[in-house]
Design an enzyme around this catalytic site. Sequence first.
Site, PDB file in Angstrom:
ATOM      1  N   GLU A  29       0.830  -1.200   0.000  1.00  0.00           N
ATOM      2  CA  GLU A  29       0.000   0.000   0.000  1.00  0.00           C
ATOM      3  C   GLU A  29       0.869   1.256   0.000  1.00  0.00           C
ATOM      4  O   GLU A  29       1.772   1.371   0.834  1.00  0.00           O
ATOM      5  CB  GLU A  29      -0.926  -0.040   1.227  1.00  0.00           C
ATOM      6  CG  GLU A  29      -1.965  -1.163   1.085  1.00  0.00           C
ATOM      7  CD  GLU A  29      -2.536  -1.672   2.391  1.00  0.00           C
ATOM      8  OE1 GLU A  29      -2.036  -1.290   3.465  1.00  0.00           O
ATOM      9  OE2 GLU A  29      -3.485  -2.483   2.348  1.00  0.00           O
ATOM     10  N   LEU A  56      -6.575  -1.456  -0.609  1.00  0.00           N
ATOM     11  CA  LEU A  56      -6.528  -1.901   0.793  1.00  0.00           C
ATOM     12  C   LEU A  56      -7.225  -3.255   0.903  1.00  0.00           C
ATOM     13  O   LEU A  56      -8.317  -3.374   1.431  1.00  0.00           O
ATOM     14  CB  LEU A  56      -7.199  -0.868   1.701  1.00  0.00           C
ATOM     15  CG  LEU A  56      -6.682   0.579   1.555  1.00  0.00           C
ATOM     16  CD1 LEU A  56      -7.263   1.454   2.648  1.00  0.00           C
ATOM     17  CD2 LEU A  56      -5.169   0.636   1.581  1.00  0.00           C
ATOM     18  N   GLU A  58      -5.654  -6.474   2.029  1.00  0.00           N
ATOM     19  CA  GLU A  58      -4.460  -7.187   2.493  1.00  0.00           C
ATOM     20  C   GLU A  58      -4.573  -8.696   2.295  1.00  0.00           C
ATOM     21  O   GLU A  58      -3.616  -9.368   1.913  1.00  0.00           O
ATOM     22  CB  GLU A  58      -4.194  -6.883   3.973  1.00  0.00           C
ATOM     23  CG  GLU A  58      -3.761  -5.445   4.251  1.00  0.00           C
ATOM     24  CD  GLU A  58      -4.937  -4.482   4.370  1.00  0.00           C
ATOM     25  OE1 GLU A  58      -6.101  -4.951   4.365  1.00  0.00           O
ATOM     26  OE2 GLU A  58      -4.708  -3.261   4.472  1.00  0.00           O
ATOM     27  N   GLN A  80       3.029  -1.649   6.302  1.00  0.00           N
ATOM     28  CA  GLN A  80       3.557  -0.522   7.052  1.00  0.00           C
ATOM     29  C   GLN A  80       3.055  -0.498   8.487  1.00  0.00           C
ATOM     30  O   GLN A  80       3.474   0.350   9.280  1.00  0.00           O
ATOM     31  CB  GLN A  80       3.212   0.781   6.318  1.00  0.00           C
ATOM     32  CG  GLN A  80       4.002   0.871   5.009  1.00  0.00           C
ATOM     33  CD  GLN A  80       3.527   1.969   4.095  1.00  0.00           C
ATOM     34  OE1 GLN A  80       2.788   2.846   4.500  1.00  0.00           O
ATOM     35  NE2 GLN A  80       3.968   1.925   2.851  1.00  0.00           N
ATOM     36  N   PHE A  86      -1.905  -9.572  11.667  1.00  0.00           N
ATOM     37  CA  PHE A  86      -3.041 -10.314  12.235  1.00  0.00           C
ATOM     38  C   PHE A  86      -4.086 -10.560  11.151  1.00  0.00           C
ATOM     39  O   PHE A  86      -4.710 -11.614  11.089  1.00  0.00           O
ATOM     40  CB  PHE A  86      -3.688  -9.536  13.392  1.00  0.00           C
ATOM     41  CG  PHE A  86      -2.779  -9.267  14.558  1.00  0.00           C
ATOM     42  CD1 PHE A  86      -1.801 -10.167  14.933  1.00  0.00           C
ATOM     43  CD2 PHE A  86      -2.913  -8.106  15.301  1.00  0.00           C
ATOM     44  CE1 PHE A  86      -0.966  -9.928  16.017  1.00  0.00           C
ATOM     45  CE2 PHE A  86      -2.093  -7.851  16.384  1.00  0.00           C
ATOM     46  CZ  PHE A  86      -1.113  -8.755  16.747  1.00  0.00           C
ATOM     47  N   HIS A 128      -1.650  -0.140  16.293  1.00  0.00           N
ATOM     48  CA  HIS A 128      -0.534   0.045  15.362  1.00  0.00           C
ATOM     49  C   HIS A 128       0.822  -0.221  16.020  1.00  0.00           C
ATOM     50  O   HIS A 128       1.843   0.191  15.492  1.00  0.00           O
ATOM     51  CB  HIS A 128      -0.514   1.494  14.830  1.00  0.00           C
ATOM     52  CG  HIS A 128      -1.448   1.741  13.689  1.00  0.00           C
ATOM     53  ND1 HIS A 128      -2.746   1.332  13.678  1.00  0.00           N
ATOM     54  CD2 HIS A 128      -1.252   2.359  12.498  1.00  0.00           C
ATOM     55  CE1 HIS A 128      -3.330   1.710  12.541  1.00  0.00           C
ATOM     56  NE2 HIS A 128      -2.437   2.326  11.807  1.00  0.00           N
TER      57      HIS A 128
END
Lengths: 324, 313
Positions: A29, A56, A58, A80, A86, A128
Amino acid sequence: MPKLSYLKAMNRALADSLDRDQSVFLLGEDIRVAASNLTAGLLTRFGPDRVLDTPLSEQAFTNFATGAALAGMRPVIEFQIPSLLFLVFEQIANQAHKFSLMTGGQCRVPVTYVVTGSGSRTGWAGQHSDHPYTLLAHVGVKTVVPAAPTDAYGLLVSAIRDDDPVVFFAPSAALGVREDVDFTTLAPVPVGVGRVARSGDDVTVVAIGHLVHDALSVADELAGHGISVEVFDPRTVYPLDLDGLAASVAKTRRLVVIDDSNRTSGFAAEILAVAAERFTLDAPPRRVTRPDGAVLPFALALDRAIQPDRDQLVAAINAVLEDR
Amino acid sequence: MSTADLYRTVRLIRRFEERAIEFVRSGEIVGGIHPYVGQEAIAAGVCAALTPDDVITSTHRGHGHVLARGVDPRQLLAELMGRESGLNKGRGGSMHAADFSLGILGANAIVGAAASIATGAAWAHRRQGRDTVAVTFFGDGAMNEGMLLEALNLAALWRVPVIFVCENNGYATTMPVESAVAGSITGRAEAFGIPAYIVDGQDPETVLEATTAAVERARAGEGPTFMECMTYRFDAHHTFEHRARLDYRSADQVAFGRSRDPVVIQGARLPDDERAAVDAEIEAVLDAAAGFALGSAHPDPAEALKYLYAVMP
């Protein structure tokens, strides 16, 4: 000698790999504009076919990479945000990792997953800031967490050349680390081989990723107090360099692990289990980790409170040396 | 592909599955299977439209796909029995049959997972300058997997030569499609700008014709096509149902669903004597497969983790 930063070393590893092997391509991305700066300059140099911006999605693009790998390519995916692992855990652990065995060795899945900025990114809060290298190690995916720029270069090159899936964690706290490097000496570093980052006699500190630098600082500090610390950097979490670790512990007979995983079933827990099974120690080993089930809170003081730190490491070293 | 060839394929799949079910009952196949009985026309028709260089991905209900693609029934049966001589050397079993020499990139036991794998493989082939297409099989249940919808988007965006073959057998295990899919299945594909067609999945010739058009489109660089093949699963979702006797389909519905049998439909296009000759040939092939599989060695437990890694330090 020129300075090479960790992130620049990774960028150089990608460029050298793209240059060397036409089957290598990058996807992820916002990689064309190099939002994380990992892929800076690569779009211009290698073109949009080899630097692929993805929506987006994944899960689909992680399996897409597996499909491309089955067709002979060597995809490198950049994530990133560490927690995205997960989201794609199924695609890595249950798909890419299992194809070789389940097909009776008919195929190879040489995909590299790069997490640029793993662990706390300072102020990015609960979703994050994870550091899930132990999870990947647990399911048996090759997992590397380099600490130094030359190792970041060498392990990224090796991960891309490896015929199995490899997850590469680049800790956020290590991205700015700089090293004096003669660029002509940059070379692949084998997966599964650790290094003694500092030689010492009294205690082995196993540190991983950015914590290697904390361990080195602590070793410097304790040297002034007559304590000789050996810092062992496994570099690869799985497969672990047991021989390298054993050689260090055979010398020091004392062991502390500092690890940015959650405590239960974490990387440090594995090292201590190995120690219990294989090593003769003069004192019970200690570990410094994140707490059980940690979620990193947002406020800076809370974020820091959850992460293993130098004071905890000093205390652990003193504890294993107490009866000396 | 001749009328007789298509008949041979649907009949081979039917009889392979019936024999495999017997081997489940006798305990030679452990873990059970997901029988493809009733859906044979889709595998036969789709694979008949492909060339040897094309690739497919399959599902948990995948024996039909790989047989239609040309795997050796001996090796497939040996795989179901977990023998070293199996397609995957006994490491994959019923849900993971793969033969890379035939472009079979594996059967996948996670619903909807293979669509993005097939998309990636097809994209890679195009990048390598190869004129191949990929086919990914999945069921109506997969239409509710986000990853599959993501794959439709990627394939459409990047004009990937991949054909999405949805086998709508009416049920995701026991969940009726009407209770599971809002809107329509083809409508979901069309939302990504992918041409989508409803195809009679009981007639191999109809499936072949539809797939041929999709393959031409893909090879011409026009991107993906979506086929919703309407079919009916004659047997259980999985052989465990033979004992569990789950109550989700009425006897009337099953009888109605079985009334359009692909083996009968294609068989009716052949003279009786020709059909009988094919049937006899298939029984001989399956007798040989049974003998081969039953006579093959079990893998050595010491090699349980062989093939886990391509290379390990």
